[in-house]
Design a protein around this motif. Structure first.
Motif, PDB file in Angstrom:
ATOM      1  N   ALA A   1       0.830  -1.210   0.000  1.00  0.00           N
ATOM      2  CA  ALA A   1       0.000   0.000   0.000  1.00  0.00           C
ATOM      3  C   ALA A   1       0.862   1.257   0.000  1.00  0.00           C
ATOM      4  CB  ALA A   1      -0.924  -0.006   1.218  1.00  0.00           C
ATOM      5  N   GLU A   2       2.073   1.170   0.558  1.00  0.00           N
ATOM      6  CA  GLU A   2       2.945   2.335   0.655  1.00  0.00           C
ATOM      7  C   GLU A   2       3.631   2.655  -0.677  1.00  0.00           C
ATOM      8  OE1 GLU A   2       1.748   0.952   4.311  1.00  0.00           O
ATOM      9  OE2 GLU A   2       2.997  -0.216   2.919  1.00  0.00           O
ATOM     10  N   ASN A   3       3.955   1.646  -1.495  1.00  0.00           N
ATOM     11  CA  ASN A   3       4.679   1.935  -2.740  1.00  0.00           C
ATOM     12  C   ASN A   3       3.838   1.715  -3.995  1.00  0.00           C
ATOM     13  OD1 ASN A   3       4.685  -0.888  -3.228  1.00  0.00           O
ATOM     14  ND2 ASN A   3       6.675  -1.144  -2.220  1.00  0.00           N
ATOM     15  N   GLU A   4       2.554   1.474  -3.825  1.00  0.00           N
ATOM     16  CA  GLU A   4       1.665   1.224  -4.952  1.00  0.00           C
ATOM     17  C   GLU A   4       1.337   2.518  -5.689  1.00  0.00           C
ATOM     18  OE1 GLU A   4      -1.813  -1.758  -4.676  1.00  0.00           O
ATOM     19  OE2 GLU A   4      -2.690   0.211  -4.292  1.00  0.00           O
ATOM     20  N   PHE A   5       1.201   2.439  -7.009  1.00  0.00           N
ATOM     21  CA  PHE A   5       0.744   3.591  -7.799  1.00  0.00           C
ATOM     22  C   PHE A   5       0.105   3.060  -9.079  1.00  0.00           C
ATOM     23  CE2 PHE A   5       5.290   2.965  -8.776  1.00  0.00           C
ATOM     24  CZ  PHE A   5       5.247   2.777 -10.149  1.00  0.00           C
ATOM     25  N   PRO A   6      -0.733   3.874  -9.735  1.00  0.00           N
ATOM     26  CA  PRO A   6      -1.395   3.411 -10.964  1.00  0.00           C
ATOM     27  C   PRO A   6      -0.441   3.414 -12.153  1.00  0.00           C
ATOM     28  CG  PRO A   6      -2.024   5.666 -10.495  1.00  0.00           C
ATOM     29  CD  PRO A   6      -1.200   5.196  -9.313  1.00  0.00           C
ATOM     30  N   LEU A   7      -0.820   2.712 -13.213  1.00  0.00           N
ATOM     31  CA  LEU A   7       0.011   2.669 -14.412  1.00  0.00           C
ATOM     32  C   LEU A   7       0.160   4.048 -15.042  1.00  0.00           C
ATOM     33  CD1 LEU A   7      -1.228  -0.664 -16.029  1.00  0.00           C
ATOM     34  CD2 LEU A   7       0.985  -0.230 -14.954  1.00  0.00           C
ATOM     35  N   THR A   8      -0.804   4.921 -14.841  1.00  0.00           N
ATOM     36  CA  THR A   8      -0.706   6.277 -15.386  1.00  0.00           C
ATOM     37  C   THR A   8       0.396   7.091 -14.721  1.00  0.00           C
ATOM     38  OG1 THR A   8      -2.482   6.912 -13.866  1.00  0.00           O
ATOM     39  CG2 THR A   8      -3.105   6.438 -16.151  1.00  0.00           C
ATOM     40  N   ALA A   9       0.937   6.616 -13.596  1.00  0.00           N
ATOM     41  CA  ALA A   9       2.015   7.324 -12.901  1.00  0.00           C
ATOM     42  C   ALA A   9       3.380   6.682 -13.151  1.00  0.00           C
ATOM     43  CB  ALA A   9       1.742   7.367 -11.394  1.00  0.00           C
ATOM     44  N   PHE A  10       3.424   5.583 -13.923  1.00  0.00           N
ATOM     45  CA  PHE A  10       4.703   4.909 -14.169  1.00  0.00           C
ATOM     46  C   PHE A  10       5.479   5.638 -15.262  1.00  0.00           C
ATOM     47  CE2 PHE A  10       7.151   1.724 -16.640  1.00  0.00           C
ATOM     48  CZ  PHE A  10       8.086   1.400 -15.670  1.00  0.00           C
ATOM     49  N   VAL A  11       6.751   5.941 -14.972  1.00  0.00           N
ATOM     50  CA  VAL A  11       7.636   6.558 -15.960  1.00  0.00           C
ATOM     51  C   VAL A  11       8.743   5.583 -16.344  1.00  0.00           C
ATOM     52  CG1 VAL A  11       9.223   8.457 -16.425  1.00  0.00           C
ATOM     53  CG2 VAL A  11       7.120   8.881 -15.147  1.00  0.00           C
ATOM     54  N   SER A  12       9.484   5.107 -15.343  1.00  0.00           N
ATOM     55  CA  SER A  12      10.543   4.119 -15.578  1.00  0.00           C
ATOM     56  C   SER A  12      10.783   3.372 -14.284  1.00  0.00           C
ATOM     57  CB  SER A  12      11.834   4.794 -16.052  1.00  0.00           C
ATOM     58  OG  SER A  12      12.335   5.660 -15.048  1.00  0.00           O
ATOM     59  N   ARG A  13      11.425   2.222 -14.391  1.00  0.00           N
ATOM     60  CA  ARG A  13      11.661   1.439 -13.183  1.00  0.00           C
ATOM     61  C   ARG A  13      12.767   2.080 -12.358  1.00  0.00           C
ATOM     62  NH1 ARG A  13      15.085  -2.117 -16.625  1.00  0.00           N
ATOM     63  NH2 ARG A  13      17.007  -2.543 -15.483  1.00  0.00           N
ATOM     64  N   SER A  14      12.578   2.099 -11.052  1.00  0.00           N
ATOM     65  CA  SER A  14      13.591   2.625 -10.143  1.00  0.00           C
ATOM     66  C   SER A  14      13.903   1.640  -9.032  1.00  0.00           C
ATOM     67  CB  SER A  14      13.117   3.950  -9.534  1.00  0.00           C
ATOM     68  OG  SER A  14      11.881   3.763  -8.864  1.00  0.00           O
ATOM     69  N   ASP A  15      13.045   0.628  -8.862  1.00  0.00           N
ATOM     70  CA  ASP A  15      13.224  -0.386  -7.834  1.00  0.00           C
ATOM     71  C   ASP A  15      12.346  -1.576  -8.201  1.00  0.00           C
ATOM     72  OD1 ASP A  15      10.618   0.435  -7.217  1.00  0.00           O
ATOM     73  OD2 ASP A  15      11.275   1.704  -5.567  1.00  0.00           O
ATOM     74  N   PRO A  16      12.463  -2.702  -7.467  1.00  0.00           N
ATOM     75  CA  PRO A  16      11.654  -3.882  -7.819  1.00  0.00           C
ATOM     76  C   PRO A  16      10.146  -3.627  -7.829  1.00  0.00           C
ATOM     77  CG  PRO A  16      13.474  -4.528  -6.398  1.00  0.00           C
ATOM     78  CD  PRO A  16      13.487  -3.025  -6.437  1.00  0.00           C
ATOM     79  N   PRO A  17       9.578  -2.885  -6.869  1.00  0.00           N
ATOM     80  CA  PRO A  17       8.130  -2.654  -6.948  1.00  0.00           C
ATOM     81  C   PRO A  17       7.707  -1.890  -8.202  1.00  0.00           C
ATOM     82  CG  PRO A  17       8.922  -2.215  -4.723  1.00  0.00           C
ATOM     83  CD  PRO A  17      10.133  -2.392  -5.585  1.00  0.00           C
ATOM     84  N   SER A  18       8.461  -0.858  -8.595  1.00  0.00           N
ATOM     85  CA  SER A  18       8.076  -0.105  -9.786  1.00  0.00           C
ATOM     86  C   SER A  18       8.175  -0.970 -11.036  1.00  0.00           C
ATOM     87  CB  SER A  18       8.933   1.153  -9.939  1.00  0.00           C
ATOM     88  OG  SER A  18      10.298   0.835 -10.124  1.00  0.00           O
ATOM     89  N   ARG A  19       9.120  -1.898 -11.045  1.00  0.00           N
ATOM     90  CA  ARG A  19       9.205  -2.832 -12.180  1.00  0.00           C
ATOM     91  C   ARG A  19       8.000  -3.767 -12.201  1.00  0.00           C
ATOM     92  NH1 ARG A  19      13.730  -4.738 -15.212  1.00  0.00           N
ATOM     93  NH2 ARG A  19      13.189  -6.612 -16.359  1.00  0.00           N
ATOM     94  N   ALA A  20       7.595  -4.251 -11.028  1.00  0.00           N
ATOM     95  CA  ALA A  20       6.442  -5.144 -10.959  1.00  0.00           C
ATOM     96  C   ALA A  20       5.173  -4.464 -11.450  1.00  0.00           C
ATOM     97  CB  ALA A  20       6.252  -5.647  -9.526  1.00  0.00           C
ATOM     98  N   ILE A  21       5.101  -3.137 -11.284  1.00  0.00           N
ATOM     99  CA  ILE A  21       3.938  -2.381 -11.742  1.00  0.00           C
ATOM    100  C   ILE A  21       4.061  -2.056 -13.228  1.00  0.00           C
ATOM    101  CG2 ILE A  21       2.642  -0.229 -11.488  1.00  0.00           C
ATOM    102  CD1 ILE A  21       3.577  -0.198  -8.520  1.00  0.00           C
ATOM    103  N   GLY A  22       5.106  -1.327 -13.597  1.00  0.00           N
ATOM    104  CA  GLY A  22       5.227  -0.803 -14.955  1.00  0.00           C
ATOM    105  C   GLY A  22       5.487  -1.840 -16.013  1.00  0.00           C
ATOM    106  N   TYR A  23       6.142  -2.937 -15.652  1.00  0.00           N
ATOM    107  CA  TYR A  23       6.397  -4.024 -16.584  1.00  0.00           C
ATOM    108  C   TYR A  23       5.362  -5.137 -16.395  1.00  0.00           C
ATOM    109  CZ  TYR A  23      11.120  -2.138 -17.556  1.00  0.00           C
ATOM    110  OH  TYR A  23      12.182  -1.349 -17.932  1.00  0.00           O
ATOM    111  N   GLY A  24       5.226  -5.615 -15.143  1.00  0.00           N
ATOM    112  CA  GLY A  24       4.403  -6.795 -14.881  1.00  0.00           C
ATOM    113  C   GLY A  24       2.913  -6.551 -14.959  1.00  0.00           C
ATOM    114  N   LYS A  25       2.404  -5.591 -14.186  1.00  0.00           N
ATOM    115  CA  LYS A  25       0.965  -5.315 -14.227  1.00  0.00           C
ATOM    116  C   LYS A  25       0.548  -4.880 -15.623  1.00  0.00           C
ATOM    117  CE  LYS A  25      -2.717  -2.428 -12.256  1.00  0.00           C
ATOM    118  NZ  LYS A  25      -3.073  -1.351 -11.298  1.00  0.00           N
ATOM    119  N   ALA A  26       1.350  -4.012 -16.249  1.00  0.00           N
ATOM    120  CA  ALA A  26       1.011  -3.541 -17.590  1.00  0.00           C
ATOM    121  C   ALA A  26       0.964  -4.697 -18.586  1.00  0.00           C
ATOM    122  CB  ALA A  26       2.006  -2.479 -18.045  1.00  0.00           C
TER     123      ALA A  26
END
Length: 649
Positions: free
Chosen positions: A319-344
């Motif tokens: 819940a602390e590091n979650e964000f929508p795909l509309t806020a993804f720019v590039s990966r900066s850590d494992p959670p952002s990769r899981a969102i911007g690459y994986g969820k997308a």
């Protein structure tokens, strides 16, 4: 803007570039603004052979043209010598800390370093001439018009018919090979040690270019080059990919990173990303390269890949590091990769499942045809998929615009025998926040298996009835990971990613820890846990142990800290001083808690193998020895929330 010509000379011994750029602006232009590296030294700014007044502040050149003039020539020098990170495994920075470097080892000048005067608008044509000491071959965007060595200098000339973005450039003591395949001119620029791999890479590049041209339409650039870098990047640029030497030597890269970067030729390079709605291209390329190639090999590999995307998200995103795909720019850590690459990637899979292959790939061809050399947004993509298929994708849009996803479970499941067969009833329950989507239910019975796609509205419970001819055996919710959802704790195996995603980890140093405190702290940082508290086992209270995930360095003296299944090292493993074992185990309290065991056989083994563990995120049992990984495995997860087993009568 009409055109730009850039001529540069590289001086690796001084880490310096000397350049001149002539830019012709649209007729009637009165002023211009150019970006140039903040530390550059401007030697002259001239217009029609005369000096032109200018200002240069904070990396910005501002100038005004005399009446009737619309061109400018800028001469400059700049020094670039970024150092490669000494601990590249500690983060997700794909640049490894290098934006620009000129050295005898190699040269990389990224577009964001502004190594040449970059105008506010991309010119309609662009030409680059690169000179360097003899034997130093350079490559940049566009077609190679010429290449020669004379008078102690190697020179090449490049020209783009349809320029895109800011230029990046590489140079080094490359051996160059060339061929033509799939209607595209191919090059390899490899260092001598890897030159023997060039034919394999060129052959593979031709194969993937043919595949993707069939799926997406014509390749959008003048060439495709595979270029070796002196640090371990995996970049895709317009008309070339830049792979580190250590990366190129990995046997799987030719069928993973290479097709991924080739697919970027269309998605991310040929068509730029409109970031006002987030970066969609990494998820699309992950789906069209990393995933699609596995799907073409086998259904089992496809299912496993999708399931792993969901496991990574559930393990790493909180819940602390979650964000929508509309806020993804590039990966900066494992959670952002899981969102911007994986969820997308899962979102694109859901779109394809909804609209069908014919409409999905026809939409991609249409998008490539209409938006090439321009930008596109998530809205543009959803719109073309909807138009091609006639489908309402509003529920998909919710997954793009909102963080997280549906949390689903089976509830109140019952079966009864009827005169004509069997009936199974129950409901799919959803925890808030609610999402609407169609969820596969598979009912296995003595007469076979059947799948039903159940529309699940954005509500707490959705009742259903299923019919079967034979006696029910099992009911499974989304068993093949077809939709994006947040897995229940019982579906998530204990893995390295469980440690990386922990929000309450404590590092514990036991008497059996064979590395010093500093090395253990560095290991925690490599797992994105640099802020985790570190205590000696004697300082760990029972309350702390119960309320936190634990990463134990060495076997603890208190056996109660270990969950069931924590097997001691085998006799063979005990004798390996050059070995390291890393195990992640689940425990029942707290429900989602994990305990990890970090067991190097010696300080040297810890130094050698600890940085590698972060790259084995989906595994929960690792053994390294003899300089390599010897075991990688993951314990099976329980599945009570999404699988119901019926008693057999």
């Amino acid at each position: 803007m009409a055109s730009q010509e850039i001529s540069i000379t590289l001086d690796p011994s001084r880490h310096e570039v000397a350049g001149e750029s002539r830019i012709v602006f649209a007729p009637g232009s009165r002023a211009a603004r150019l970006r140039l590296a903040n530390g550059a030294r401007i030697e002259s700014v001239r217009c029609d052979g005369r000096d032109l007044p200018f200002t240069f502040r904070s990396g910005v050149i501002d100038l005004q043209f005399p009446q009737g003039a619309n061109s400018v020539a800028v001469a400059y020098r700049a020094r670039f010598n970024d150092q490669v990170s000494r601990h590249p495994a500690a983060g997700e920075d794909p640049s490894y800390g290098v934006n620009a470097a000129i050295s005898s080892e190699g040269t990389f000048l990224g577009g964001g370093a502004y190594w040449y005067p970059v105008p506010e608008q991309v010119p309609s044509s662009r030409k680059v001439t690169i000179s360097a000491p003899a034997g130093t071959e350079a490559v940049t965007f566009g077609a190679r018009l010429s290449r020669e060595t004379s008078g102690g200098t190697t020179r090449s000339v490049w020209q783009e018919a349809r320029p895109v973005g800011a230029l990046s450039l590489c140079a080094g003591p490359y051996l160059v090979e060339e061929r033509k395949a799939a209607g595209v001119t191919l090059y390899s620029y490899f260092y001598r040690d890897n030159a023997e791999l060039a034919p394999r890479y060129l052959e593979a590049a031709g194969k993937y270019l043919a595949l993707y041209q069939d799926l997406f339409g014509p390749y959008p650039f003048e060439k495709f080059a595979v270029v070796e870098n002196f640090f371990p990047t995996g970049y895709g640029f317009p008309s070339f990919t830049l792979l580190g030497g250590s990366v190129i030597r990995l046997p799987f890269i030719i069928d993973t990173s290479l097709p991924h970067e080739i697919a970027h030729s269309w998605w991310g390079n040929g068509i730029d990303v409109d970031l006002s709605e987030g970066n969609w291209c990494e998820g699309l390329v992950t789906y069209l390269a990393d995933y699609l190639l596995k799907e073409r090999r086998s259904r089992a590999e496809a299912v496993e890949y999708r399931r792993q995307l969901l496991i990574d998200y559930a393990s790493l995103v909180t819940a602390e590091n979650e964000f929508p795909l509309t806020a993804f720019v590039s990966r900066s850590d494992p959670p952002s990769r899981a969102i911007g690459y994986g969820k997308a990637a899962m979102v694109f899979h859901m779109i394809r499942s909804r609209v069908g292959d014919e409409a999905f790939f026809a939409a991609l061809k249409e998008l490539a045809s209409q938006r090439m050399y321009r930008s596109a947004s998530w809205s543009d993509l959803v719109r073309v998929f909807s138009r091609r298929s006639g489908s309402d994708l509003s529920d998909i849009r919710a997954l793009i615009e909102r963080g997280g996803g549906a949390r689903l479970s089976l509830s109140g499941i019952k079966s009864r025998q009827l005169a004509t067969g069997w009936e199974v009833t129950g409901s799919v329950r959803q925890s808030p926040p609610y999402f609407a989507q169609a969820v596969p239910l598979r009912l296995e019975s003595s007469s076979g298996a059947a799948v039903r796609l159940l529309p699940v509205p954005a509500q707490a419970a959705t009742p259903f009835e299923l019919a079967a001819h034979g006696q029910p055996r099992r009911l499974l919710l989304d068993p093949d990971a077809e939709v994006f959802r947040i897995l229940s704790p019982g579906e998530i195996p204990a893995t390295v990613n469980s440690v990386k995603g922990s929000g309450n980890l404590i590092g514990v140093i036991t008497r059996g820890c064979r590395v010093d405190r500093g090395s253990f702290a560095a290991f925690l940082s490599s797992l994105s846990q640099g802020r985790a508290k570190v205590v000696d086992e004697a300082e760990l209270s029972p309350e702390q142990a119960a309320e936190h995930d634990l990463l134990l360095c060495g076997r603890p003296g208190n056996a109660l800290l270990l969950p069931p299944g924590a097997e001691p090292p085998s006799d063979e493993e005990k004798g390996l001083t050059d070995a390291l074992r890393f195990t992640v185990l689940k425990r029942s309290v707290p429900a989602r808690g994990v305990v990890a065991l970090f067991e190097p056989g010696s300080p040297a083994a810890g130094t050698l193998y600890a940085p590698k563990i972060t790259h084995y995120g989906k595994y929960g049992d690792l053994l390294f020895s003899g300089g390599a990984n010897r075991r990688k495995a993951t314990a099976a997860a329980t599945d009570a929330d999404v699988v119901v087993r019926f008693p057999v009568h």
